[in-house]
Design a protein around this motif. Structure first.
Motif, PDB file in Angstrom:
ATOM      1  N   LYS A 190       0.844  -1.272  -0.077  1.00 12.94           N
ATOM      2  CA  LYS A 190       0.042  -0.152   0.084  1.00 12.94           C
ATOM      3  C   LYS A 190       0.837   1.455   0.038  1.00 12.94           C
ATOM      4  O   LYS A 190       2.123   1.214   0.799  1.00 12.94           O
ATOM      5  CB  LYS A 190      -0.832  -0.119   1.160  1.00 12.94           C
ATOM      6  CG  LYS A 190      -2.015  -0.911   1.328  1.00 12.94           C
ATOM      7  CD  LYS A 190      -2.866  -0.563   2.335  1.00 12.94           C
ATOM      8  CE  LYS A 190      -4.160  -1.707   2.457  1.00 12.94           C
ATOM      9  NZ  LYS A 190      -4.982  -1.765   3.524  1.00 12.94           N
ATOM     10  N   LEU A 191       0.532   2.208  -0.739  1.00 15.32           N
ATOM     11  CA  LEU A 191       0.994   3.677  -0.754  1.00 15.32           C
ATOM     12  C   LEU A 191       0.551   4.272   0.756  1.00 15.32           C
ATOM     13  O   LEU A 191      -0.616   4.104   1.067  1.00 15.32           O
ATOM     14  CB  LEU A 191       0.463   4.403  -1.953  1.00 15.32           C
ATOM     15  CG  LEU A 191       1.052   4.505  -3.024  1.00 15.32           C
ATOM     16  CD1 LEU A 191       0.836   3.140  -3.680  1.00 15.32           C
ATOM     17  CD2 LEU A 191       0.780   5.607  -3.930  1.00 15.32           C
ATOM     18  N   GLU A 192       1.548   4.879   1.337  1.00 15.68           N
ATOM     19  CA  GLU A 192       1.203   5.608   2.745  1.00 15.68           C
ATOM     20  C   GLU A 192       0.686   7.066   2.236  1.00 15.68           C
ATOM     21  O   GLU A 192       1.137   7.396   1.144  1.00 15.68           O
ATOM     22  CB  GLU A 192       2.504   5.523   3.633  1.00 15.68           C
ATOM     23  CG  GLU A 192       2.794   3.988   4.132  1.00 15.68           C
ATOM     24  CD  GLU A 192       3.913   4.411   4.854  1.00 15.68           C
ATOM     25  OE1 GLU A 192       4.726   5.143   5.070  1.00 15.68           O
ATOM     26  OE2 GLU A 192       4.404   3.008   5.521  1.00 15.68           O
ATOM     27  N   PRO A 193       0.141   7.539   3.429  1.00 15.89           N
ATOM     28  CA  PRO A 193      -0.472   9.048   2.882  1.00 15.89           C
ATOM     29  C   PRO A 193       0.818   9.928   2.595  1.00 15.89           C
ATOM     30  O   PRO A 193       1.741  10.060   3.252  1.00 15.89           O
ATOM     31  CB  PRO A 193      -1.014   9.542   4.228  1.00 15.89           C
ATOM     32  CG  PRO A 193      -1.425   8.137   5.122  1.00 15.89           C
ATOM     33  CD  PRO A 193      -0.548   7.169   4.395  1.00 15.89           C
ATOM     34  N   GLY A 194       0.588  10.719   1.557  1.00 16.52           N
ATOM     35  CA  GLY A 194       1.543  11.561   0.896  1.00 16.52           C
ATOM     36  C   GLY A 194       2.652  11.056   0.327  1.00 16.52           C
ATOM     37  O   GLY A 194       3.529  11.495  -0.318  1.00 16.52           O
ATOM     38  N   GLU A 195       2.779   9.577  -0.069  1.00 12.42           N
ATOM     39  CA  GLU A 195       3.649   9.013  -0.765  1.00 12.42           C
ATOM     40  C   GLU A 195       3.422   8.865  -2.358  1.00 12.42           C
ATOM     41  O   GLU A 195       2.365   8.632  -2.456  1.00 12.42           O
ATOM     42  CB  GLU A 195       3.911   7.613  -0.135  1.00 12.42           C
ATOM     43  CG  GLU A 195       5.200   6.840  -0.250  1.00 12.42           C
ATOM     44  CD  GLU A 195       5.224   5.592   0.275  1.00 12.42           C
ATOM     45  OE1 GLU A 195       6.177   5.195   0.917  1.00 12.42           O
ATOM     46  OE2 GLU A 195       4.218   4.706   0.883  1.00 12.42           O
TER      47      GLU A 195
END
Length: 173
Positions: free
Chosen positions: A45-50
């Motif tokens: 998963k992409l992390e927030p802001g990544e």
């Protein structure tokens, strides 16, 4: 960062990388759901802001310990899926090239599953039901071409019905 690693306008939640070493591909036999017990690339998963690129670099490092050079990793397109008539998600796909000495001791058991180098012919063989079903549809064209596309997979009751190739939305650098 090469020009194909820009950000696709629509943000997806996941990424996946297929890391090559010669004619072999690093695959993970997942020890957790989803795809528990199936071989697939590494990712998450992409992390927030990544950004998608930063996310896949982090996932590769976390799941394999590898730190690939920027020029050794390229954005190859996206895979989206519909499950039982509903939009269900998507992922950014990256193809990487590992140095010859990378993971020489593989197979190796990790927290996420077993990492092993597998021959491409084995990964995409039509009778191989141990690999995530849609991989054999999008991976070969992504390995053969630098043209990015969307691979739209439709699943019904857990079975892949089709994988349609679509033009990819504009990539913003």
């Amino acid at each position: 960062m090469n020009e194909a690693m820009g950000e696709v306008k629509r943000m997806l939640k996941y990424n996946i990388a297929f890391i090559c070493k010669g004619d072999r591909i690093l695959m993970l036999n997942r020890s957790k759901a989803p795809l528990l017990g199936l071989w697939n690339g590494v990712g998450g998963k992409l992390e927030p802001g990544e950004t998608p690129y930063a996310s896949v670099v982090r996932e590769i490092r976390e799941e394999t310990g590898l730190r690939l050079a920027e020029e050794a990793l390229r954005f190859s397109g996206i895979v989206t899926w519909e499950v039982d008539g509903r939009e269900a998600g998507g992922m950014y796909v990256f193809i990487g090239e590992a140095p010859p000495e990378a993971l020489a001791e593989a197979p190796v058991e990790t927290e996420d599953g077993i990492l092993a180098w597998k021959a491409l012919e084995w990964v995409i063989h039509p009778d191989n039901h141990g690999v995530a079903g849609h991989v054999k549809h999008f991976l070969p064209p992504m390995l053969e071409s630098r043209d990015c596309a969307e691979y739209r997979c439709t699943f019904q009751e857990g079975k892949l019905l089709n994988c349609e190739v679509r033009p990819l939305e504009e990539v913003v650098l």
